[in-house]
Design a protein around this motif. Sequence first.
Motif, PDB file in Angstrom:
ATOM      1  N   LEU A  48      -6.631  11.737   1.448  1.00  0.00           N
ATOM      2  CA  LEU A  48      -6.539  10.342   1.002  1.00  0.00           C
ATOM      3  C   LEU A  48      -7.706   9.993   0.092  1.00  0.00           C
ATOM      4  O   LEU A  48      -8.824  10.457   0.305  1.00  0.00           O
ATOM      5  N   GLU A  81      -8.137   4.304   0.172  1.00  0.00           N
ATOM      6  CA  GLU A  81      -7.059   4.279   1.148  1.00  0.00           C
ATOM      7  C   GLU A  81      -7.558   4.662   2.541  1.00  0.00           C
ATOM      8  O   GLU A  81      -7.100   4.123   3.551  1.00  0.00           O
ATOM      9  N   SER A 136       0.873  -1.169   0.000  1.00  0.00           N
ATOM     10  CA  SER A 136       0.000   0.000   0.000  1.00  0.00           C
ATOM     11  C   SER A 136       0.911   1.220   0.000  1.00  0.00           C
ATOM     12  O   SER A 136       2.127   1.099   0.135  1.00  0.00           O
ATOM     13  N   SER A 137       0.324   2.404  -0.146  1.00  0.00           N
ATOM     14  CA  SER A 137       1.164   3.599  -0.124  1.00  0.00           C
ATOM     15  C   SER A 137       1.724   3.790   1.280  1.00  0.00           C
ATOM     16  O   SER A 137       1.116   3.378   2.280  1.00  0.00           O
ATOM     17  N   THR A 168      -0.715   5.691   3.593  1.00  0.00           N
ATOM     18  CA  THR A 168      -1.777   4.872   4.174  1.00  0.00           C
ATOM     19  C   THR A 168      -1.239   4.033   5.323  1.00  0.00           C
ATOM     20  O   THR A 168      -1.849   3.937   6.393  1.00  0.00           O
TER      21      THR A 168
END
Length: 202
Positions: A157, A161, A80-81, A84
């Motif tokens: 976001l 997310e 994931s980013s 996040t």
Amino acid sequence: MITAALTPARERTEEESITAWALAARGGDPDAVDLFVRALHRDVRRYVTYLGADPHSADDLTQETFLRALGSLHRFEGGSSARTWLLSIARRAVIDSLRNRSCRPRLCDTDDWQSAAERAQPCDLPGFDDGIALTELLDTLPAERREAFVLTQLVGLPYAEAALVSDCPVGTVRSRVARARTTLVTWLTEAEHTTRMFGGET
């Protein structure tokens, strides 16, 4: 020294750059650690503040979030980013803090609170009064709606997310944000009406 892979290319998005810095920081690059912290410090500070953290403890919670994150970087794989992932850690830090605070008496000094609130205002708000008004309005929202609103409307976001951070379906986040917006608009409209009504009196 930052590796060549960390140099942001023109086509690289901000999220990709932040995630790349997190991955490089995991490998021990001190410059990447600095870039990662600088890129997300403001979002983490804003998030823990609007989640309902005591203004006195917002800085401590922000620091705690980064300490936890840097200690866990070896487990971050970029699925994931990094934003996040970090906000999920911030959420757990706030929950742990609230649980700890519920076990001991809470003291409040109005003058100190006002000073802390002034320092806590996001830099891009039009002014101190507007920032305090937004803080007070958000504080009246149910916690889950406040969190969804802050993640999507203040931190920025995407809904998907925000759902990962909040550990709930995307549709639930959308619903919470919509209800938060409706409530805030209603309150702001009522406040403006009251201001005009009393402002017209002599």
